[in-house]
Design a protein around this motif. Structure first.
Motif, PDB file in Angstrom:
ATOM      1  N   HIS A 119      -8.373  -3.559  10.687  1.00 25.10           N
ATOM      2  CA  HIS A 119      -7.714  -4.657  11.391  1.00 25.10           C
ATOM      3  C   HIS A 119      -6.370  -5.012  10.796  1.00 25.10           C
ATOM      4  O   HIS A 119      -5.590  -5.754  11.362  1.00 25.10           O
ATOM      5  N   GLU A 120      -6.147  -4.477   9.618  1.00 29.39           N
ATOM      6  CA  GLU A 120      -4.907  -4.805   8.929  1.00 29.39           C
ATOM      7  C   GLU A 120      -3.791  -3.904   9.449  1.00 29.39           C
ATOM      8  O   GLU A 120      -3.909  -2.701   9.428  1.00 29.39           O
ATOM      9  N   SER A 121      -2.704  -4.496   9.910  1.00 27.12           N
ATOM     10  CA  SER A 121      -1.607  -3.635  10.351  1.00 27.12           C
ATOM     11  C   SER A 121      -0.751  -3.283   9.142  1.00 27.12           C
ATOM     12  O   SER A 121      -0.746  -3.979   8.131  1.00 27.12           O
ATOM     13  N   TRP A 122      -0.018  -2.166   9.261  1.00 26.54           N
ATOM     14  CA  TRP A 122       0.746  -1.671   8.136  1.00 26.54           C
ATOM     15  C   TRP A 122       1.968  -2.539   7.851  1.00 26.54           C
ATOM     16  O   TRP A 122       2.638  -3.002   8.753  1.00 26.54           O
ATOM     17  N   HIS A 123       2.218  -2.808   6.572  1.00 24.92           N
ATOM     18  CA  HIS A 123       3.495  -3.427   6.206  1.00 24.92           C
ATOM     19  C   HIS A 123       4.039  -2.721   4.976  1.00 24.92           C
ATOM     20  O   HIS A 123       3.281  -2.218   4.148  1.00 24.92           O
ATOM     21  N   SER A 124       5.345  -2.718   4.854  1.00 32.17           N
ATOM     22  CA  SER A 124       5.990  -1.908   3.834  1.00 32.17           C
ATOM     23  C   SER A 124       5.612  -2.352   2.419  1.00 32.17           C
ATOM     24  O   SER A 124       5.452  -3.541   2.149  1.00 32.17           O
ATOM     25  N   VAL A 125       5.455  -1.372   1.513  1.00 31.88           N
ATOM     26  CA  VAL A 125       5.163  -1.645   0.107  1.00 31.88           C
ATOM     27  C   VAL A 125       6.383  -2.312  -0.527  1.00 31.88           C
ATOM     28  O   VAL A 125       7.501  -1.849  -0.374  1.00 31.88           O
ATOM     29  N   SER A 126       6.160  -3.418  -1.241  1.00 34.45           N
ATOM     30  CA  SER A 126       7.307  -4.055  -1.886  1.00 34.45           C
ATOM     31  C   SER A 126       7.272  -3.863  -3.404  1.00 34.45           C
ATOM     32  O   SER A 126       8.285  -3.948  -4.080  1.00 34.45           O
ATOM     33  N   ASP A 127       6.064  -3.568  -3.929  1.00 36.84           N
ATOM     34  CA  ASP A 127       5.907  -3.461  -5.382  1.00 36.84           C
ATOM     35  C   ASP A 127       5.770  -2.008  -5.822  1.00 36.84           C
ATOM     36  O   ASP A 127       4.757  -1.621  -6.374  1.00 36.84           O
ATOM     37  N   GLN A 128       6.800  -1.202  -5.576  1.00 35.66           N
ATOM     38  CA  GLN A 128       6.722   0.214  -5.947  1.00 35.66           C
ATOM     39  C   GLN A 128       6.728   0.339  -7.471  1.00 35.66           C
ATOM     40  O   GLN A 128       7.539  -0.282  -8.144  1.00 35.66           O
ATOM     41  N   ASP A 129       5.796   1.177  -8.006  1.00 33.22           N
ATOM     42  CA  ASP A 129       5.725   1.351  -9.452  1.00 33.22           C
ATOM     43  C   ASP A 129       6.730   2.394  -9.937  1.00 33.22           C
ATOM     44  O   ASP A 129       7.292   3.153  -9.146  1.00 33.22           O
ATOM     45  N   GLY A 130       6.935   2.437 -11.267  1.00 30.84           N
ATOM     46  CA  GLY A 130       7.962   3.299 -11.854  1.00 30.84           C
ATOM     47  C   GLY A 130       7.743   4.773 -11.605  1.00 30.84           C
ATOM     48  O   GLY A 130       8.688   5.509 -11.299  1.00 30.84           O
ATOM     49  N   ILE A 131       6.503   5.223 -11.730  1.00 32.73           N
ATOM     50  CA  ILE A 131       6.220   6.656 -11.569  1.00 32.73           C
ATOM     51  C   ILE A 131       6.531   7.099 -10.127  1.00 32.73           C
ATOM     52  O   ILE A 131       7.180   8.120  -9.899  1.00 32.73           O
ATOM     53  N   THR A 132       6.098   6.297  -9.187  1.00 32.67           N
ATOM     54  CA  THR A 132       6.328   6.654  -7.783  1.00 32.67           C
ATOM     55  C   THR A 132       7.831   6.630  -7.469  1.00 32.67           C
ATOM     56  O   THR A 132       8.323   7.462  -6.720  1.00 32.67           O
ATOM     57  N   ARG A 133       8.548   5.689  -8.073  1.00 37.47           N
ATOM     58  CA  ARG A 133      10.000   5.630  -7.852  1.00 37.47           C
ATOM     59  C   ARG A 133      10.659   6.885  -8.438  1.00 37.47           C
ATOM     60  O   ARG A 133      11.515   7.494  -7.839  1.00 37.47           O
ATOM     61  N   TRP A 134      10.197   7.270  -9.626  1.00 35.61           N
ATOM     62  CA  TRP A 134      10.728   8.460 -10.296  1.00 35.61           C
ATOM     63  C   TRP A 134      10.476   9.702  -9.423  1.00 35.61           C
ATOM     64  O   TRP A 134      11.294  10.613  -9.379  1.00 35.61           O
ATOM     65  N   LEU A 135       9.357   9.703  -8.710  1.00 33.09           N
ATOM     66  CA  LEU A 135       9.015  10.840  -7.849  1.00 33.09           C
ATOM     67  C   LEU A 135       9.749  10.791  -6.507  1.00 33.09           C
ATOM     68  O   LEU A 135       9.575  11.688  -5.676  1.00 33.09           O
ATOM     69  N   GLU A 136      10.541   9.754  -6.297  1.00 35.26           N
ATOM     70  CA  GLU A 136      11.363   9.611  -5.076  1.00 35.26           C
ATOM     71  C   GLU A 136      10.506   9.572  -3.806  1.00 35.26           C
ATOM     72  O   GLU A 136      10.901  10.111  -2.777  1.00 35.26           O
ATOM     73  N   LEU A 137       9.324   8.948  -3.892  1.00 31.69           N
ATOM     74  CA  LEU A 137       8.431   8.940  -2.738  1.00 31.69           C
ATOM     75  C   LEU A 137       8.705   7.725  -1.839  1.00 31.69           C
ATOM     76  O   LEU A 137       8.111   6.659  -1.998  1.00 31.69           O
ATOM     77  N   GLU A 138       9.627   7.913  -0.947  1.00 34.24           N
ATOM     78  CA  GLU A 138      10.001   6.879   0.017  1.00 34.24           C
ATOM     79  C   GLU A 138      10.717   7.576   1.170  1.00 34.24           C
ATOM     80  O   GLU A 138      10.976   8.765   1.091  1.00 34.24           O
ATOM     81  N   GLY A 139      11.008   6.847   2.206  1.00 38.95           N
ATOM     82  CA  GLY A 139      11.709   7.500   3.313  1.00 38.95           C
ATOM     83  C   GLY A 139      11.820   6.594   4.524  1.00 38.95           C
ATOM     84  O   GLY A 139      11.616   5.383   4.437  1.00 38.95           O
ATOM     85  N   SER A 140      12.141   7.210   5.638  1.00 40.65           N
ATOM     86  CA  SER A 140      12.234   6.467   6.889  1.00 40.65           C
ATOM     87  C   SER A 140      11.923   7.431   8.022  1.00 40.65           C
ATOM     88  O   SER A 140      12.041   8.642   7.849  1.00 40.65           O
TER      89      SER A 140
END
Lengths: 276, 139
Positions: A119-140
């Motif tokens: 029932h939960e609709s998707w909303h963008s992650v706001s608290d990206q952790d350091g490892i994931t940021r280092w891995l460049e895991l984001e986009g559009s």
């Protein structure tokens, strides 16, 4: 040998559902092939070969539409491919009843988890952790239903990675894309939007399936007489499913996915218990 | 946490960088598309030929256990002898299908290395390529 005109329509349906849900199609194909009288290990081997076709066929469209996140895909492939080799090796030495029950259990687990967050609709992650940021895991990606470009970030790659190894084991073991599990990891653990989850899962599945197929080919379980109609049918079905997916809302995709999962989960568990 | 001083603001990329990323989507997309289409074409021609030859499309043969490399070698050997038959075409269709994700990973690796110059993802894709290559030589 099962006649072409029986295998072909089943394969079309499997490809269609696989592309619509990001699951890869094996989930329909294996139960159906065993009902037609194919031994479950041969069914698993043919299924995982056909998963390469579904995955590649539908991924080609999603990737060119810029919905798939290639970096997320390629990072997670490292883990899932090793799992797939291990899983396929286990199937070769396993007996068949545990395979049915494991198959149903995986489906049911996926269904329960998806229902809980349904029932939960998707909303963008706001608290990206350091490892994931280092891995460049984001986009559009361009969302055709909303008519706008959606920007998103992933999170918790450190948790997604080991879980993808487990998804790989399941894929190799049961001859499915294990897309259900991969979609869950993308959705729940890494916070990707549903369409990015399913399409990226679709891409990863191709590599996982190839690793599994290699093991089954080496074991002599790939039968070309069965492979030919299955590959053709599955690609045709996937083509139709893909064209429909981009026109649907995230909610419809999820509802469809839940429905299919439940039916198949119950079916496989019953067969495992009865001794199929 | 270990951010290694990586300070680029997420979500904001230069447009040149962005168009190179999109270029990779197109490359990967077309490799997958061509692989699947070629594989299907080979299988369809094989089946049609079989139908013309025998009036049915049953392929009653099994493949002995072998790795993809041995499979390719045996098929190429048959083709080199000029014995092109329906069975060969269907087998080649299966081979092409299996090599499609392989070439997708290979092309991605080269693209990360040569065009995007992204060492992290060059290493990641190389690892996947290495494991895949190993599995294709499995015995």
């Amino acid at each position: 040998m099962i006649p072409f005109h029986l295998v072909f329509p089943v394969a079309i349906l499997a490809g269609f559902v696989g592309a619509m849900s990001g699951m890869g199609g094996g989930i329909i194909l294996i139960p159906a092939l065993t009902l037609l009288g194919v031994d479950i290990k041969h069914a698993i081997a043919i299924s995982i070969l056909s998963v390469i076709a579904t995955s590649s066929g539908s991924a080609s469209a999603y990737v060119r539409d810029h919905i798939t996140n290639l970096k997320v895909g390629m990072f997670l492939e490292m883990f899932t491919i090793v799992g797939a080799l291990a899983g396929a090796a286990i199937t070769l030495v396993s007996s068949t009843r545990p395979l049915y029950i494991a198959f149903g259990g995986v489906l049911l687990g996926s269904w329960l988890a998806l229902l809980l967050i349904g029932h939960e609709s998707w909303h963008s992650v706001s608290d990206q952790d350091g490892i994931t940021r280092w891995l460049e895991l984001e986009g559009s990606y361009p969302d055709q239903v909303l008519g706008q470009t959606i920007h998103y970030k992933a999170r918790r790659a450190y948790l997604g990675a080991p879980l993808m190894f487990v998804a790989g084991v399941i894929a190799g073991l049961l001859g499915i894309g294990a897309g259900a599990v991969k979609v869950l990891i993308h959705d729940l653990v890494m916070g990707l939007p549903p369409k990015v989850s399913t399409t990226t899962s679709n891409l990863i599945i191709g590599v996982t399936a190839l690793a599994g197929t290699s093991v089954y080919l080496a074991a002599g379980l790939i039968s070309p007489g069965l492979a030919a109609p299955v590959i053709l049918g599955v690609v045709l079905g996937a083509f139709l499913g893909t064209r429909l997916l981009v026109r649907l809302s995230n909610q419809s995709v999820r509802r469809f996915f839940l429905f299919i999962l439940l039916i198949l989960a119950v079916e496989m568990i019953v067969r495992g218990i009865r001794g199929a | 946490m270990m951010t290694e001083g990586f300070n680029s603001s997420p979500g904001i990329q230069s447009s040149a960088e962005e168009s190179r990323q999109l270029g990779m989507d197109v490359l990967v997309g077309y490799i997958l598309l061509c692989g699947v289409l070629l594989s299907m074409l080979l299988i369809i021609i094989g089946l049609v030929w079989k139908y013309i030859q025998s009036g049915g499309i049953h392929l009653d043969y099994e493949l002995a256990g072998m790795n993809l490399f041995q499979f390719v070698v045996s098929e190429v050997h048959i083709a080199a002898l000029g014995e092109i038959r329906p069975r060969l075409l269907v087998n080649m269709g299966i081979v092409v299908l299996m090599l499609t994700p392989f070439f997708r990973v290979l092309a991605s690796m080269v693209y990360f290395l040569a065009v995007l110059k992204n060492w992290k993802y060059t290493v990641f894709t190389s690892f996947v390529l290495l494991v895949l290559t190993g599995s294709l030589f499995l015995r």
